[in-house]
Write a protein that holds these residues in place. Sequence first.
Motif, PDB file in Angstrom:
ATOM      1  N   UNK B  27       0.828  -1.201   0.000  1.00 51.64           N
ATOM      2  CA  UNK B  27       0.000   0.000   0.000  1.00 51.64           C
ATOM      3  C   UNK B  27       0.865   1.255   0.000  1.00 51.64           C
ATOM      4  N   UNK B  28       2.068   1.164   0.602  1.00 49.70           N
ATOM      5  CA  UNK B  28       2.995   2.299   0.540  1.00 49.70           C
ATOM      6  C   UNK B  28       3.394   2.572  -0.904  1.00 49.70           C
ATOM      7  N   UNK B  29       3.796   1.496  -1.583  1.00 46.01           N
ATOM      8  CA  UNK B  29       4.215   1.662  -2.982  1.00 46.01           C
ATOM      9  C   UNK B  29       3.062   2.229  -3.804  1.00 46.01           C
ATOM     10  N   UNK B  30       1.869   1.702  -3.528  1.00 45.46           N
ATOM     11  CA  UNK B  30       0.684   2.152  -4.268  1.00 45.46           C
ATOM     12  C   UNK B  30       0.423   3.636  -4.021  1.00 45.46           C
ATOM     13  N   UNK B  31       0.511   4.036  -2.740  1.00 45.80           N
ATOM     14  CA  UNK B  31       0.257   5.429  -2.389  1.00 45.80           C
ATOM     15  C   UNK B  31       1.283   6.334  -3.082  1.00 45.80           C
ATOM     16  N   UNK B  32       2.551   5.929  -3.003  1.00 48.10           N
ATOM     17  CA  UNK B  32       3.598   6.750  -3.619  1.00 48.10           C
ATOM     18  C   UNK B  32       3.356   6.867  -5.125  1.00 48.10           C
ATOM     19  N   UNK B  33       3.013   5.744  -5.738  1.00 48.61           N
ATOM     20  CA  UNK B  33       2.762   5.742  -7.176  1.00 48.61           C
ATOM     21  C   UNK B  33       1.584   6.667  -7.524  1.00 48.61           C
ATOM     22  N   UNK B  34       0.503   6.595  -6.749  1.00 42.85           N
ATOM     23  CA  UNK B  34      -0.684   7.404  -7.041  1.00 42.85           C
ATOM     24  C   UNK B  34      -0.375   8.886  -6.904  1.00 42.85           C
ATOM     25  N   UNK B  35       0.396   9.230  -5.859  1.00 49.06           N
ATOM     26  CA  UNK B  35       0.783  10.642  -5.720  1.00 49.06           C
ATOM     27  C   UNK B  35       1.616  11.069  -6.922  1.00 49.06           C
ATOM     28  N   UNK B  36       2.501  10.166  -7.330  1.00 47.64           N
ATOM     29  CA  UNK B  36       3.355  10.483  -8.467  1.00 47.64           C
ATOM     30  C   UNK B  36       2.500  10.752  -9.712  1.00 47.64           C
ATOM     31  N   UNK B  37       1.486   9.899  -9.909  1.00 46.85           N
ATOM     32  CA  UNK B  37       0.569  10.101 -11.050  1.00 46.85           C
ATOM     33  C   UNK B  37      -0.100  11.464 -10.950  1.00 46.85           C
ATOM     34  N   UNK B  38      -0.460  11.839  -9.718  1.00 48.32           N
ATOM     35  CA  UNK B  38      -1.145  13.112  -9.527  1.00 48.32           C
ATOM     36  C   UNK B  38      -0.248  14.280  -9.911  1.00 48.32           C
ATOM     37  N   UNK B  39       1.087  14.125  -9.663  1.00 49.77           N
ATOM     38  CA  UNK B  39       1.965  15.229 -10.040  1.00 49.77           C
ATOM     39  C   UNK B  39       2.025  15.357 -11.551  1.00 49.77           C
ATOM     40  N   UNK B  40       1.846  14.234 -12.268  1.00 52.26           N
ATOM     41  CA  UNK B  40       1.900  14.265 -13.736  1.00 52.26           C
ATOM     42  C   UNK B  40       0.544  14.666 -14.325  1.00 52.26           C
ATOM     43  N   UNK B  41      -0.524  14.110 -13.749  1.00 56.08           N
ATOM     44  CA  UNK B  41      -1.865  14.386 -14.273  1.00 56.08           C
ATOM     45  C   UNK B  41      -2.742  14.892 -13.146  1.00 56.08           C
ATOM     46  N   UNK B  42      -2.550  16.167 -12.774  1.00 52.25           N
ATOM     47  CA  UNK B  42      -3.305  16.684 -11.629  1.00 52.25           C
ATOM     48  C   UNK B  42      -4.806  16.718 -11.929  1.00 52.25           C
ATOM     49  N   UNK B  43      -5.582  16.783 -10.888  1.00 50.14           N
ATOM     50  CA  UNK B  43      -7.038  16.915 -10.973  1.00 50.14           C
ATOM     51  C   UNK B  43      -7.717  15.771 -11.700  1.00 50.14           C
ATOM     52  N   UNK B  44      -7.094  14.587 -11.699  1.00 50.06           N
ATOM     53  CA  UNK B  44      -7.789  13.437 -12.285  1.00 50.06           C
ATOM     54  C   UNK B  44      -8.130  12.412 -11.216  1.00 50.06           C
ATOM     55  N   UNK B  45      -8.123  12.876  -9.985  1.00 50.42           N
ATOM     56  CA  UNK B  45      -8.551  11.984  -8.896  1.00 50.42           C
ATOM     57  C   UNK B  45      -7.455  11.129  -8.304  1.00 50.42           C
ATOM     58  N   UNK B  46      -6.223  11.241  -8.856  1.00 50.49           N
ATOM     59  CA  UNK B  46      -5.138  10.408  -8.324  1.00 50.49           C
ATOM     60  C   UNK B  46      -4.832  10.740  -6.869  1.00 50.49           C
ATOM     61  N   UNK B  47      -5.039  12.013  -6.530  1.00 47.10           N
ATOM     62  CA  UNK B  47      -4.718  12.413  -5.168  1.00 47.10           C
ATOM     63  C   UNK B  47      -5.611  11.682  -4.172  1.00 47.10           C
ATOM     64  N   UNK B  48      -6.893  11.602  -4.506  1.00 46.95           N
ATOM     65  CA  UNK B  48      -7.806  10.905  -3.595  1.00 46.95           C
ATOM     66  C   UNK B  48      -7.487   9.417  -3.509  1.00 46.95           C
ATOM     67  N   UNK B  49      -7.091   8.861  -4.648  1.00 45.87           N
ATOM     68  CA  UNK B  49      -6.704   7.447  -4.650  1.00 45.87           C
ATOM     69  C   UNK B  49      -5.492   7.250  -3.751  1.00 45.87           C
ATOM     70  N   UNK B  50      -4.549   8.192  -3.878  1.00 48.78           N
ATOM     71  CA  UNK B  50      -3.345   8.111  -3.059  1.00 48.78           C
ATOM     72  C   UNK B  50      -3.707   8.185  -1.584  1.00 48.78           C
ATOM     73  N   UNK B  51      -4.583   9.125  -1.251  1.00 53.17           N
ATOM     74  CA  UNK B  51      -4.987   9.261   0.148  1.00 53.17           C
ATOM     75  C   UNK B  51      -5.637   7.974   0.639  1.00 53.17           C
ATOM     76  N   UNK B  52      -6.469   7.416  -0.225  1.00 54.50           N
ATOM     77  CA  UNK B  52      -7.088   6.132   0.116  1.00 54.50           C
ATOM     78  C   UNK B  52      -6.039   5.066   0.371  1.00 54.50           C
ATOM     79  N   UNK B  53      -5.001   5.090  -0.463  1.00 53.38           N
ATOM     80  CA  UNK B  53      -3.897   4.136  -0.283  1.00 53.38           C
ATOM     81  C   UNK B  53      -3.268   4.279   1.089  1.00 53.38           C
ATOM     82  N   UNK B  54      -3.122   5.529   1.528  1.00 50.45           N
ATOM     83  CA  UNK B  54      -2.513   5.755   2.847  1.00 50.45           C
ATOM     84  C   UNK B  54      -3.423   5.255   3.970  1.00 50.45           C
ATOM     85  N   UNK B  55      -4.739   5.465   3.785  1.00 44.88           N
ATOM     86  CA  UNK B  55      -5.657   4.971   4.824  1.00 44.88           C
ATOM     87  C   UNK B  55      -5.631   3.439   4.871  1.00 44.88           C
TER      88      UNK B  55
END
Lengths: 120, 940
Positions: B27-55
């Motif tokens: 889940x750590x790797x997943x969270x890091x990856x999702x945040x990374x996606x968000x930096x590349x494609x902001x506002x596509x919901x990756x941030x929320x996915x990443x947050x979910x990964x952290x939870x």
Amino acid sequence: MVVAAIAIFITASGDVSTYASFGDAAISQGKVKIVGELDREFPVHYDPDTDPNIFRFHMVDNNGESKKVIVGMPKPQDFEKSEQVVVTGKMKDDTFVASEVLTKCPSKYKDEELSLRSDS
Amino acid sequence: MLATIYTGETLWPGQLGHAFILISFLSCLFTAFSYYKDTKQPDQGWKNIARGGWYLHAFSVFGILATIFSLMSLKMYEYKYVQEHVSDDLPYEYIFSAFWEGQEGSFLLWMFWHVILGIILIRKNYKIESFMMPIFVLVQAFIASMILGIYVGFGESMVKIGSNPLLLLRDTMNIPLFQNPDYLSLIEGRGLNPLLQNYWNVIHPPTLFLGFASVTVPFSFVLGGFWKKDLKSWVEPVLNWALFSACILGTGILMGSAWAYVALSFGGYWAWDPVENMSLVPWIILVGGLHTNIIAKVTGRAIKSTYFMYALSFVMILYSTFLTRSGVLGETSAHAFTEMGLEWQLVAFVLFFGLLSKLIFLANHKHVPKLANEESIYSREFWMYIGSIVLLFSAVIIAASTSLPVVNLIGKYFDPTYIGRVIDEPITHFNKYQLWIACFVSVLSSGALWMRYKAFGWEKQRKKFAISFMVLLAISVLICYLMSFWISYFEPRYAILTTLAIFGVLANLYVLFPKNWKSTKALASATSHLGFGVMVIGTIASGLNEGVISTNPFAMKGLMEDDELGKVVGLIKGEPMFCNGYWITYESDTITDRYRYFDINFRQVDNQNNTVDEFNVEPHVLFSNDLRKIASINPSTKHYIHKDIFTNIRSLPESQIDVEKAQAAEDSLKYKEHILSIGDTVNFKNCYGVLETINYTPSNKNYSKEDHELGVQVNMKFHPTLKDSLKEEDKNKIYPVDPALGLAENLVYTYPVTIDQLGVKVKVEDTFFADVFTVDGELKYQSFEIPQGGSFEFGDYNVSFTNVIKDPTHKNYQFEEGDLPIGANLIITHKDGTLNRTVTPLYIIRNSIPFTVKEYLPQEGIHIRFANIDPTTGKFTFKIASDSRDNIQIPLLIAEGVPRTDVIYLEAKVFPGINLFWLGSILMMLGFILAIMARKKAKS
């Protein structure tokens, strides 16, 4: 800045030395550190009734030379079980007079059998 | 080969826990990856996915913790981690301590705090969240990998990644015990190291690990900020985090030092031990970073330095983790660490984040705006910056010296003939440099506060600055001189440091005067900075002036160098010893549970021997979990406002230390057998002894009536003849001894007695037991047949049979279903009236077969049985016999020249002004809290 760093490095290198042997200690003027093992041919002598601040033992340095060591502090607990001994001090006649002794003991549970329930 | 089927094991929690471990890592790797996606494609919901990964990660970490805690609480020893750290007798409050005793548990504690901090970071919704969090999460992934416990093929060999805390015991060792399917019922837990069974170990590790975890936050902020090429938005929020981190990490270090001083026998609060050093280094750098951070916030300068400081502080946390957990420090540290076999993984951890910091910096540093004009040397920021550099210097020197074992290791790796180097006198070495650093810090942390940012209004202020500086310095010199009546400085450099530290305190008070103290912000910095000065003064007072009370005035000199008088004095119970103005008396000792407390009285006297002060201390020893040896020796300290008196037991007689040594000491005694009758006298070198009586109710202090079925005791009195070595009041004393024998579960135990003053030890030979208590088969019973109400004579005794009772009770009889027990109440009296006792022997029919339970009077040696009932005549048969005790010969074993057991070897030291050290340290931490509060206030 860099000058200060170099100055510190140079002065600090004076605080550092290699582990000595009893042979080195005999020539050296100042205090040395010797690493070695407890010489189990001789007993560890600690008689607190006479003086609780002194204990004596024999130690073999890394060159295989064995010498008598006197330490000016009480004998550490489990000293006899130590694997390695590091002493700091200097040679006086044929005895090494140490102000400090550090021992490395086998780790707490090494080789220890599982403890079984005493009631079964 | 047949697989053994084990009974009693519960395997599913381990599997569940390990699943949680895997999820936590993935889940750590997943969270890091999702945040990374968000930096590349902001506002596509990756941030929320990443947050979910952290939870999800948070959930799995709580799952691991819950699993391990349950296994530990339920004492499920099939699991290795449980078996190694808890035991049945471990008090419940130490479950936490046991949890983080092992490396795996402490990594989990670290992860736990990351989880909490991560959730707070997410909630704060920072602008740079998607850049900062991947860094933060990757750190967590590395720690999670430490408990992964998987093997990965690496070319030919298998590489172990992490150590799984949920391994089964039987999978970790190959011993014959595990061929027994029921092995689980045979093993017990090793339990928590007694040294750690201490409330300090409940609070110190969580605080320290929260400190460690919190350093990851500024690290993630600066890396994330540079990565995003955002060099502004984080400068403000990171400051609070850095303040928080400095406060918690600092408190954690202080707790460690308080623990060492109060509860452990380190004999001080700071020893420049590698483990202490390596926790201090990140803290010092972090504090340096705090200052460059403030400069960056106010002036826009020092952004790169802030990056560098925060990054280095975190890398130093990792480096210190590597040093303390890899066994590299082995020879140089007093702290013992068990090796985990994960050295390379720890190295990778350090290198990864070291290189990552470097790369992100190199890729982005050119975006840091350059400010045109140079900063003025009359500005506050200039001197703050110098201060940060001095702090960094301090940390680098400490870290470099502490790393010597690593240098040696590398040297040996490349050149096997390389001879490792060591620091001869670590304490002198460290103090030498840190002394001057403390001088600089004292001046910088006070003078700089008088200046303004950007040298504002310097021209006007200049004269006042110079005058105040000189006046305060003059006052400091004066105070330093006055203090020399209390403490000594020995060398000019210590007087200089003391003067500057006093200057630091005064200058900071001056900053607050007359009305600046109303500003929380000014109060915060002044509190921390003057705290530093107070701490330095406390260190000079207590460290430099540490004095030894316990020197023995009669000790032989000349064996050691003259200046090294012994620091330990031998105290005999009840005999006061005069040392350096104190009468010290070892009064008593008490054993409670696993502790043995020594009650020691200190009476300070003046020249006329009038009592000036009197107090008691209770240093104590703690026995190991199996009670076979002393596990730790704990000091006891008498606290005053202006000083501490620290006492510690440095040694005990061999026989008092552990069971084996006690046996060896016993074996070395030369016992001689003496066969005596009552009234006999036996002579020794320095005394003679008279055998007085025998009794059958022993009262020997080691003998407990409840544990024994029967006992016998011999009373002797010893009279000294050679009295030279005795104290005046002991010369005409008579020394009674009461050695005993006791029977428990068919074994005879001996209870010897030692007279320490005479060096005599007496024990009764165990063969004597059979002489006084005749075996039933050898008794000559006499039978008497009488009706109820009748009586008979036996020797000097009269026995009268009063009545029969139903449902009788007897200590040797247990009722069984179908039994028909009958008791007979008999009154036994002696002719001369010395005895009048009712006894109830039993006659029982079990399964139509009769048997009897006898009554026994040990004192008189009389055995009575209720042998038969004749229903036809209504008569009852009793059998009676007595032990053959006429002309008893008592075999005694008596040794002379027995070493004393009532001696302790005590060390007593004075630490003057030690409270200044603690006060100063606490003020420093308080300053951080005030700063956070000030910033909260400013915001609202």
